[in-house]
Design an enzyme around this catalytic site. Structure first.
Site, mmCIF file in Angstrom:
data_model
loop_
_atom_site.group_PDB
_atom_site.id
_atom_site.type_symbol
_atom_site.label_atom_id
_atom_site.label_comp_id
_atom_site.label_asym_id
_atom_site.label_seq_id
_atom_site.Cartn_x
_atom_site.Cartn_y
_atom_site.Cartn_z
ATOM 1 N N TRP A 58 0.802 -1.231 0.000
ATOM 2 C CA TRP A 58 0.000 0.000 0.000
ATOM 3 C C TRP A 58 0.835 1.282 0.000
ATOM 4 O O TRP A 58 0.386 2.312 -0.450
ATOM 5 C CB TRP A 58 -0.984 0.005 1.192
ATOM 6 C CG TRP A 58 -2.128 -0.931 0.965
ATOM 7 C CD1 TRP A 58 -2.946 -0.966 -0.139
ATOM 8 C CD2 TRP A 58 -2.573 -1.990 1.821
ATOM 9 N NE1 TRP A 58 -3.870 -1.982 -0.010
ATOM 10 C CE2 TRP A 58 -3.668 -2.619 1.182
ATOM 11 C CE3 TRP A 58 -2.150 -2.460 3.074
ATOM 12 C CZ2 TRP A 58 -4.359 -3.700 1.747
ATOM 13 C CZ3 TRP A 58 -2.833 -3.533 3.640
ATOM 14 C CH2 TRP A 58 -3.916 -4.138 2.984
ATOM 15 N N GLU A 155 2.098 -11.107 12.634
ATOM 16 C CA GLU A 155 1.057 -11.236 13.653
ATOM 17 C C GLU A 155 0.127 -12.396 13.337
ATOM 18 O O GLU A 155 -0.835 -12.238 12.576
ATOM 19 C CB GLU A 155 0.217 -9.948 13.746
ATOM 20 C CG GLU A 155 0.912 -8.782 14.413
ATOM 21 C CD GLU A 155 0.024 -7.552 14.526
ATOM 22 O OE1 GLU A 155 -1.060 -7.524 13.903
ATOM 23 O OE2 GLU A 155 0.423 -6.615 15.243
ATOM 24 N N GLU A 242 6.614 -3.874 16.706
ATOM 25 C CA GLU A 242 5.554 -2.980 16.209
ATOM 26 C C GLU A 242 4.834 -2.406 17.422
ATOM 27 O O GLU A 242 4.512 -3.155 18.360
ATOM 28 C CB GLU A 242 4.585 -3.778 15.333
ATOM 29 C CG GLU A 242 3.673 -2.910 14.494
ATOM 30 C CD GLU A 242 2.666 -3.736 13.690
ATOM 31 O OE1 GLU A 242 3.082 -4.561 12.846
ATOM 32 O OE2 GLU A 242 1.462 -3.534 13.914
ATOM 33 N N SER A 249 -6.662 -0.316 16.286
ATOM 34 C CA SER A 249 -7.112 -0.090 14.905
ATOM 35 C C SER A 249 -6.153 0.815 14.149
ATOM 36 O O SER A 249 -6.238 0.944 12.936
ATOM 37 C CB SER A 249 -8.496 0.568 14.922
ATOM 38 O OG SER A 249 -8.384 1.855 15.535
#
Ligand code: MG
Length: 322
Positions: A58, A155, A242, A249
């Site tokens: 992305w 994850e 991370e 979210s």
């Protein structure tokens, strides 16, 4: 100024600026794990701090050597993380060659700028065969460089720890057949929240393995730190590959109190901390605005609140870890 003086001043300037730039890999060399602690070549406890790029599929525009240089020199990162999307369109499964090009630009930028780099298999489901092919290739190409850290499963979500463990052992064997020593980061279920399950049933028989915990301080607080403390007490090495200050979210307000609690916890326990993410999406966790150039040189007006605060944090951490 005459020419001789000018040339002298120029060299002096170059000397001073190269002296000012931290060189984490020159300083720490090959990393290893002693007990629960990430340790450098001289046997000293070592903490890495830096940022993760957003999903390459992305935000490919930021995957270049120049942005790595900016993050190393201006943000004072000692590590960056290349988050290679696996499942979405334009991810590794869909476009492997293009995906590797993006990730390798960041790897090569890290090597050139003397910082560590995490090669992150950014997936939420098990893709054993594809992961083995990818990491065998990366280990062959880059395993000799002290800069490299492998993160074999970003994850896991619904897969159980026994399943993730079995997958991880396969990947560790694949990498260790080629690269005997670089650090390997192992994930655990529910977005790297289930570190207590690892503590009760760790992988044994391999060296330089660490386990990831991810936190978003707006959602995850003391209970996840308690789990992490439990794991540390049982000898589990933790690496926070991370993290961020807002909700899980990636949106909502930054919870500064809880974010600071995590930062303090990492400092107390000498745990490495990577923040999410270098991207320009309209969400709290994306650190940049759409005005930000792909190659770095970001000014304050190009950064969002999370970017400004993360840069401040990294510069402070770099000063402390000097
Ligand atoms: Mg190696």
């Amino acid at each position: 100024m005459n020419l001789k003086l000018f040339v002298l001043a120029l060299f002096l300037g170059m000397y001073i600026s190269s002296g000012l730039q931290a060189q984490p890999v020159k300083k720490h060399g090959n990393l290893s794990v002693k007990g629960t602690q990430l340790t450098d070549e001289n046997g000293n406890a070592t903490v890495l701090n830096g940022v993760s790029y957003g999903w390459h599929n992305w935000w490919p525009r930021f995957y270049n050597k120049e942005s790595v240089k900016w993050l190393a020199t201006d943000w004072k990162c000692s590590a960056v993380r290349a988050a290679m999307g696996v499942d979405p369109a334009k991810g590794y499964i869909d476009q492997p060659e293009w995906s590797k090009e993006k990730v390798e630009a960041v790897i090569q930028g890290a090597i050139e700028n003397d910082i560590y780099v995490i090669i992150d298999w950014h997936s939420h489901t098990i893709k054993l065969d594809a992961a083995k092919v990818f990491f065998a290739e990366m280990a062959t190409k880059y395993g000799k460089h002290p800069h490299i850290i492998y993160e074999i499963f970003n994850e896991p979500v619904k897969d159980s720890w026994p399943m993730v463990k079995e997958y991880s052992i396969e990947l560790i064997k694949t990498i260790r057949a080629i690269d005997p020593d670089n650090i390997i980061l192992v994930g655990n279920p529910h977005w790297d929240q289930d570190i207590h399950l690892v503590a009760d049933d760790p992988i044994v028989g391999y060296s330089n393995i660490m386990y990831t915990v991810h936190f978003y301080a707006g959602t995850h607080g003391k209970s996840l730190r308690d789990r992490s403390d439990y794991a540390l007490k049982k000898g589990i090495p933790i690496f926070i590959s991370e993290s961020a200050g807002m909700e899980a979210s990636g949106n909502g307000p930054i919870n500064y109190t809880e974010w600071q609690n995590w930062i303090d916890w990492c400092e107390t326990n000498k745990i490495s901390l990577i923040s999410w993410s270098v991207a320009d999406k309209n969400e709290t966790c994306s650190m940049l605005k759409t005005t930000a150039a792909s190659e770095g040189n970001w000014k304050e007006e190009d950064m969002k609140e999370s970017g400004i605060k993360t840069r401040e944090l990294l510069r402070k951490q770099a000063e402390k870890n000097k």
